[in-house]
Write a protein that holds these residues in place. Structure first.
Motif, PDB file in Angstrom:
ATOM      1  N   PRO A 185     -10.390   8.570   1.105  1.00 41.35           N
ATOM      2  CA  PRO A 185     -11.410   7.530   1.282  1.00 41.35           C
ATOM      3  C   PRO A 185     -12.623   7.736   0.379  1.00 41.35           C
ATOM      4  O   PRO A 185     -13.202   6.756  -0.110  1.00 41.35           O
ATOM      5  N   GLN A 186     -13.008   9.005   0.143  1.00 43.57           N
ATOM      6  CA  GLN A 186     -14.177   9.255  -0.697  1.00 43.57           C
ATOM      7  C   GLN A 186     -13.958   8.721  -2.117  1.00 43.57           C
ATOM      8  O   GLN A 186     -14.880   8.170  -2.737  1.00 43.57           O
ATOM      9  N   ASP A 187     -12.747   8.890  -2.631  1.00 39.87           N
ATOM     10  CA  ASP A 187     -12.447   8.372  -3.966  1.00 39.87           C
ATOM     11  C   ASP A 187     -12.440   6.843  -3.978  1.00 39.87           C
ATOM     12  O   ASP A 187     -12.859   6.217  -4.969  1.00 39.87           O
ATOM     13  N   GLU A 188     -11.980   6.244  -2.911  1.00 43.02           N
ATOM     14  CA  GLU A 188     -12.017   4.788  -2.828  1.00 43.02           C
ATOM     15  C   GLU A 188     -13.451   4.276  -2.829  1.00 43.02           C
ATOM     16  O   GLU A 188     -13.757   3.256  -3.462  1.00 43.02           O
ATOM     17  N   HIS A 189     -14.335   4.998  -2.138  1.00 46.64           N
ATOM     18  CA  HIS A 189     -15.742   4.595  -2.113  1.00 46.64           C
ATOM     19  C   HIS A 189     -16.362   4.710  -3.506  1.00 46.64           C
ATOM     20  O   HIS A 189     -17.182   3.865  -3.898  1.00 46.64           O
ATOM     21  N   ALA A 219       0.829  -1.210   0.000  1.00 49.14           N
ATOM     22  CA  ALA A 219       0.000   0.000   0.000  1.00 49.14           C
ATOM     23  C   ALA A 219       0.863   1.259   0.000  1.00 49.14           C
ATOM     24  O   ALA A 219       0.512   2.264  -0.647  1.00 49.14           O
ATOM     25  N   ALA A 220       2.004   1.224   0.682  1.00 46.67           N
ATOM     26  CA  ALA A 220       2.868   2.408   0.748  1.00 46.67           C
ATOM     27  C   ALA A 220       3.492   2.734  -0.606  1.00 46.67           C
ATOM     28  O   ALA A 220       3.866   3.884  -0.860  1.00 46.67           O
ATOM     29  N   ARG A 221       3.576   1.769  -1.485  1.00 43.71           N
ATOM     30  CA  ARG A 221       4.186   1.990  -2.802  1.00 43.71           C
ATOM     31  C   ARG A 221       3.176   2.440  -3.847  1.00 43.71           C
ATOM     32  O   ARG A 221       3.555   2.722  -4.985  1.00 43.71           O
ATOM     33  N   ARG A 222       1.906   2.516  -3.512  1.00 45.16           N
ATOM     34  CA  ARG A 222       0.882   2.914  -4.485  1.00 45.16           C
ATOM     35  C   ARG A 222       0.989   4.409  -4.757  1.00 45.16           C
ATOM     36  O   ARG A 222       0.979   5.230  -3.826  1.00 45.16           O
ATOM     37  N   ASN A 223       1.087   4.768  -6.017  1.00 48.95           N
ATOM     38  CA  ASN A 223       1.112   6.194  -6.378  1.00 48.95           C
ATOM     39  C   ASN A 223       0.081   6.526  -7.449  1.00 48.95           C
ATOM     40  O   ASN A 223       0.134   7.591  -8.056  1.00 48.95           O
ATOM     41  N   ALA A 224      -0.841   5.578  -7.718  1.00 52.78           N
ATOM     42  CA  ALA A 224      -1.907   5.807  -8.693  1.00 52.78           C
ATOM     43  C   ALA A 224      -3.154   5.076  -8.209  1.00 52.78           C
ATOM     44  O   ALA A 224      -3.061   4.084  -7.467  1.00 52.78           O
ATOM     45  N   PRO A 225      -4.340   5.549  -8.589  1.00 56.54           N
ATOM     46  CA  PRO A 225      -5.573   4.849  -8.193  1.00 56.54           C
ATOM     47  C   PRO A 225      -5.527   3.392  -8.647  1.00 56.54           C
ATOM     48  O   PRO A 225      -5.239   3.092  -9.815  1.00 56.54           O
ATOM     49  N   THR A 226      -5.808   2.482  -7.733  1.00 52.86           N
ATOM     50  CA  THR A 226      -5.663   1.054  -8.009  1.00 52.86           C
ATOM     51  C   THR A 226      -6.833   0.285  -7.419  1.00 52.86           C
ATOM     52  O   THR A 226      -7.300   0.572  -6.314  1.00 52.86           O
ATOM     53  N   ALA A 228      -3.709 -11.314   9.029  1.00 56.74           N
ATOM     54  CA  ALA A 228      -2.637 -12.121   8.446  1.00 56.74           C
ATOM     55  C   ALA A 228      -1.812 -11.311   7.453  1.00 56.74           C
ATOM     56  O   ALA A 228      -0.609 -11.557   7.280  1.00 56.74           O
ATOM     57  N   LEU A 229      -2.456 -10.328   6.793  1.00 55.11           N
ATOM     58  CA  LEU A 229      -1.746  -9.486   5.834  1.00 55.11           C
ATOM     59  C   LEU A 229      -0.985  -8.353   6.508  1.00 55.11           C
ATOM     60  O   LEU A 229      -0.258  -7.613   5.832  1.00 55.11           O
ATOM     61  N   ASP A 230      -1.184  -8.213   7.805  1.00 61.39           N
ATOM     62  CA  ASP A 230      -0.579  -7.101   8.547  1.00 61.39           C
ATOM     63  C   ASP A 230      -1.010  -5.764   7.945  1.00 61.39           C
ATOM     64  O   ASP A 230      -0.227  -4.826   7.811  1.00 61.39           O
ATOM     65  N   GLY A 231      -2.282  -5.702   7.566  1.00 67.79           N
ATOM     66  CA  GLY A 231      -2.812  -4.478   6.971  1.00 67.79           C
ATOM     67  C   GLY A 231      -3.913  -3.886   7.827  1.00 67.79           C
ATOM     68  O   GLY A 231      -4.375  -4.495   8.795  1.00 67.79           O
ATOM     69  N   GLU A 232      -4.318  -2.683   7.460  1.00 71.66           N
ATOM     70  CA  GLU A 232      -5.399  -2.010   8.169  1.00 71.66           C
ATOM     71  C   GLU A 232      -6.727  -2.357   7.516  1.00 71.66           C
ATOM     72  O   GLU A 232      -6.861  -2.313   6.294  1.00 71.66           O
ATOM     73  N   LEU A 233      -7.693  -2.721   8.360  1.00 75.48           N
ATOM     74  CA  LEU A 233      -9.015  -3.079   7.862  1.00 75.48           C
ATOM     75  C   LEU A 233      -9.620  -1.897   7.119  1.00 75.48           C
ATOM     76  O   LEU A 233      -9.635  -0.770   7.599  1.00 75.48           O
ATOM     77  N   LYS A 234     -10.134  -2.171   5.906  1.00 77.95           N
ATOM     78  CA  LYS A 234     -10.759  -1.123   5.099  1.00 77.95           C
ATOM     79  C   LYS A 234     -11.890  -1.727   4.298  1.00 77.95           C
ATOM     80  O   LYS A 234     -12.004  -2.962   4.197  1.00 77.95           O
ATOM     81  N   PRO A 235     -12.775  -0.901   3.715  1.00 79.61           N
ATOM     82  CA  PRO A 235     -13.907  -1.446   2.952  1.00 79.61           C
ATOM     83  C   PRO A 235     -13.429  -2.337   1.817  1.00 79.61           C
ATOM     84  O   PRO A 235     -12.429  -2.047   1.150  1.00 79.61           O
TER      85      PRO A 235
END
Length: 218
Positions: free
Chosen positions: A94-98, A35-42, A150-157
């Motif tokens: 977050p709004q764009d992710e939704h 997630a830290a390496r993301r620099n474009a909408p994915t 298990a992914l060591d990530g933050e819960l998200k929608p």
């Protein structure tokens, strides 16, 4: 087979309401480092579970025919597997992710059944339709919270997308050649000679007293 399902899902996620948006589609595990390496909408479709749908298991053999309908081979019916994807959207806000998740819903909800012409490779060759469900009731043994942990990530929608795909069962067996000659019955007389013409569809009572019957090929 799994990589072919990936390609089918990628084609769906880049079309529909997402056509022309330029959003990237990935199949990576959504860890913190990724997630830290993301620099474009994915949009990420992480395959987290593979299970056989035993309710679809069939017995017997399936005939493989050519264009003329002649049976060339026989094989076991395919086994069906549920491929579960954790679909998430990744942007700066977050709004764009939704909005992206809404577009994914609008794209996948009408696609409850995928016809063979929209499939590729061995999936298309089987000639079967495959079901797709999105955001259904989560019934797998692992909860989504456990997956994120298990992914060591933050819960998200996220959206749970399940594609139930057939996997060919091997081996295949060659079928015997088709029968092209008919069979007839000729009656041998008491003197050992055969009647001059074949006799068909006689019952044992009809042949009684006429001598010994022999089966010959025409």
């Amino acid at each position: 087979m799994i990589h072919e399902v990936d390609e089918v899902l990628k084609g769906l996620l880049t079309g529909g309401a997402l056509t022309g948006t330029g959003v990237e589609v990935a199949f990576e595990a959504p860890t913190r480092d990724w997630a830290a390496r993301r620099n474009a909408p994915t949009i990420d479709a992480y395959l987290y579970d593979i299970r056989e749908d035993v309710r679809r298991r069939e017995r017997g053999a399936v005939a493989v025919r050519d264009d003329r309908g002649v049976v060339l081979k026989r094989r076991q019916p395919p086994r069906w597997f549920r491929l579960s994807y954790l679909v998430t959207a990744w942007t700066k806000r977050p709004q764009d992710e939704h909005r992206l998740l809404s577009a994914v819903l609008a794209t996948l909800l009408p696609r409850e059944v995928l016809p063979p012409e929209e499939l590729t490779g061995s999936l298309a060759a089987l000639g079967l339709t495959i079901p797709l469900t999105v955001a259904g009731l989560h019934t797998e043994a692992r909860s989504l919270a456990e997956i994120w942990s298990a992914l060591d990530g933050e819960l998200k929608p996220s959206l749970d997308v399940v594609i139930t795909a057939p996997f060919p069962a091997f081996p295949e067996y060659d079928a015997g050649p088709p029968v092209i000659e008919g069979a007839g019955v000729r009656v041998r007389g008491m003197d050992g000679t055969l009647d001059g013409s074949p006799v068909r569809h006689h019952s044992p009572r009809d042949l009684a007293g006429r001598g010994r019957a022999e089966t010959v090929s025409e």
